[in-house]
Enzyme design. Sequence first.
Site, PDB file in Angstrom:
ATOM      1  N   LYS A 121       0.977  -0.873 -18.219  1.00  0.00           N
ATOM      2  CA  LYS A 121       1.639  -1.954 -17.474  1.00  0.00           C
ATOM      3  C   LYS A 121       3.150  -1.848 -17.612  1.00  0.00           C
ATOM      4  O   LYS A 121       3.882  -1.968 -16.641  1.00  0.00           O
ATOM      5  CB  LYS A 121       1.234  -3.336 -18.027  1.00  0.00           C
TER       6      LYS A 121
ATOM      7  N   TRP B  57       3.337   6.258   2.463  1.00  0.00           N
ATOM      8  CA  TRP B  57       3.443   6.714   1.077  1.00  0.00           C
ATOM      9  C   TRP B  57       3.375   8.240   1.167  1.00  0.00           C
ATOM     10  O   TRP B  57       2.313   8.826   1.345  1.00  0.00           O
ATOM     11  CB  TRP B  57       2.303   6.154   0.239  1.00  0.00           C
TER      12      TRP B  57
ATOM     13  N   ARG C 183       0.804  -1.219   0.000  1.00  0.00           N
ATOM     14  CA  ARG C 183       0.000   0.000   0.000  1.00  0.00           C
ATOM     15  C   ARG C 183       0.837   1.270   0.000  1.00  0.00           C
ATOM     16  O   ARG C 183       0.327   2.365  -0.215  1.00  0.00           O
ATOM     17  CB  ARG C 183      -0.908   0.027   1.225  1.00  0.00           C
TER      18      ARG C 183
ATOM     19  N   GLU D  67       4.521   1.197 -15.628  1.00  0.00           N
ATOM     20  CA  GLU D  67       4.397   1.041 -14.174  1.00  0.00           C
ATOM     21  C   GLU D  67       5.511   0.195 -13.575  1.00  0.00           C
ATOM     22  O   GLU D  67       6.056   0.527 -12.538  1.00  0.00           O
ATOM     23  CB  GLU D  67       3.089   0.311 -13.823  1.00  0.00           C
TER      24      GLU D  67
ATOM     25  N   ASN E 119      -2.985   7.897   7.970  1.00  0.00           N
ATOM     26  CA  ASN E 119      -3.104   7.678   6.535  1.00  0.00           C
ATOM     27  C   ASN E 119      -4.051   8.743   5.995  1.00  0.00           C
ATOM     28  O   ASN E 119      -5.148   8.895   6.527  1.00  0.00           O
ATOM     29  CB  ASN E 119      -3.679   6.274   6.300  1.00  0.00           C
TER      30      ASN E 119
HETATM   31  N1  GLU Z   1       0.126  12.693   4.683  1.00  0.00           N
HETATM   32  C1  GLU Z   1       0.894  11.833   5.516  1.00  0.00           C
HETATM   33  C2  GLU Z   1       2.380  11.930   5.212  1.00  0.00           C
HETATM   34  O1  GLU Z   1       2.794  12.420   4.207  1.00  0.00           O
HETATM   35  C3  GLU Z   1       0.433  10.385   5.471  1.00  0.00           C
HETATM   36  C4  GLU Z   1       0.715   9.743   4.151  1.00  0.00           C
HETATM   37  C5  GLU Z   1       0.265   8.317   4.082  1.00  0.00           C
HETATM   38  O2  GLU Z   1      -0.963   8.103   3.964  1.00  0.00           O
HETATM   39  O3  GLU Z   1       1.150   7.414   4.101  1.00  0.00           O
HETATM   40  O4  GLU Z   1       3.167  11.542   5.997  1.00  0.00           O
END
Ligand code: GLU
Length: 611
Positions: free
Chosen positions: A488, A74, A27, A491, A100
């Site tokens: 594909k 992320w 994720r 990516e 998140n």
């Molecule tokens: N906005 C947060 C960050 O940049 C959370 C990002 C995420 O969902 O991993 O740390």
Amino acid sequence: MCGIVTYLGKQQALPLLLEGLKRLEYRGYDSAGIAVMDGQPVRLMKSVGKISELEARIDPVKFNGTAGIAHTRWATHGKPNEANAHPHFSCDRKLFLVHNGIIENYLPLRRELEAAGHKFVSETDTEVLVHLVEANKKSGLDLTAAVQHALRRVVGTFGIAVLDQDEPGVIVVAKRGSPLIIGIGNDEILAASDVSAFVRLTKQVVYLNDNDVATLRRGDYSIVSIEGPAEVEREVETVDISAEALEKRGFKHFMLKEIHQQPDTVVNAVRGRLLPEEGVSRLGGIEPVLERLKSARRLSIVSCGTSFYAGQYGRYVFEALTNLETDVALASEFRYRSVRFDEKSVVLALSQSGETADTLAAIREAKRKGALVLGIVNVVGSSIAREAGAGVFMHAGPEIGVASTKCFTSQSIIMVLMALLLGRYQNLTFNEGLRILRAIEEMPKHIQDMLDRQEQMLEIARKYHKAKNFLFIGRKYNYPIALEGALKLKEISYVHAEGYAAGEMKHGPIALIDESFPTMAVVPQDETYDKMISNIQEIKARNGKVIAVASEGDREIRKVVDDVFYIPRTLDLITPLLAVIPLQLFAYYTADLHGREIDKPRNLAKSVTVE
Ligand code: GLU
């Protein structure tokens, strides 16, 4: 986007959190962190890179404890470095928080908190949350109330988990716009952004709704809303995922496993849904809205990424089989358009995860305007599944590889079933319906036949993988397949590729063609064949190399192109769902020859829960 996992119970938290993080790594995976607590000061470790790098830095003896929170990030705000990795902590280092999503008003909040003396150590939007909770706790609130008050001030999306050294038996979690699911075990309780993180421990789950704040205790929990003190009830559900479905089972990558699962996932997508004796399909999930669907005039398919290309294929199918005016929209652009909706409008959302933030925002907008919203999603219990008025599940099992493969074929085939169902109430004859059903029944065998010859695609990839650019072309039903083949390749191999409608080539991209710029042409023997051959000749005349995905038995094509991968013959409408398989294999092998991280390509995340 990112993954959260928390544990509170009787076992050591660390190994369970690490296991959960590894399950969620797809994720988002630029950095990760863990906080574990057992009465003593909370222990914290953060690391850039993979979960294994975090794990290597942790001394399990020091990290003993039966409560903890963990995160794989992320990055949206601030680089992926250690300071920006989660958990974030309060000034007194008693509160730890993972998040998140995106806090849109973090700048004014940060200024206000800094003015009040709070010290910030990261560039993230997230960090304001933990300082807000700290400020509320200082004013005498307990952890749950402090979180509620903090979240009332926030604009944006979040799934969060908070650990408080002063309340060691408690973890507070909350969500808005990002998924968060509670797992209920025996004297232990978990929470995660995806059930795969804890499904080995328990299959009893509670899906939190937006604006829920849950207080977790060992073997017990309670839920309130962000706004009020009153407790809210949420149903306990049993999820149907086996832990084995989350393993690679001998394949080198999840992506290859998932490509190979397609003979089965096609069967799962259509099981119980084909009625050959009536030349029609049956879709229990949309029966309650069938009357409204039958009287609909317009269909807008909304989706992102690979699902957007499935949607483009779907448009040709709905236009061919039904009377619906159909268009396909990128979910992220949908809100900027002035689409007119009325009770005769249908919006169909396509999403593997059912959590795609852009798609979710698009269907909320469509609902507000009075359209009937349908969904085709893979993850049961996901936000789109719950918010769409009706829909159909793919039943493809967990898709772990970031580059979608099996869910592309599943959602496409389900659109064929939907169009068939509707078309049979309109102009589609019994025989036409039956022919489509027969072709669908033959798909698994045809896909298996191509997979059995996958080495041929490996050879082709060996020959061409050093090229720096590729063109993918197709016409009609196979035009979206060309787009998907190019996506594909981009990516997972990071090789530049462009997908084009073959007829558009001479309006621009043909200028790029030379001997170092190969073309992948999807050229089955259907009504577009002759025109495709002309386009291929135009490329050959400019010294371009051409690989063809062609119909079995087409010997002539060999004289025109450099390499061929043959696909079984079937109905024109179903052909693209076979043609996509060699393109998936081509992208896979090219990426593997380049030594790429196929299941976790750089900068990408599986379920895009930020807009
Ligand atoms: N906005 C947060 C960050 O940049 C959370 C990002 C995420 O969902 O991993 O740390």
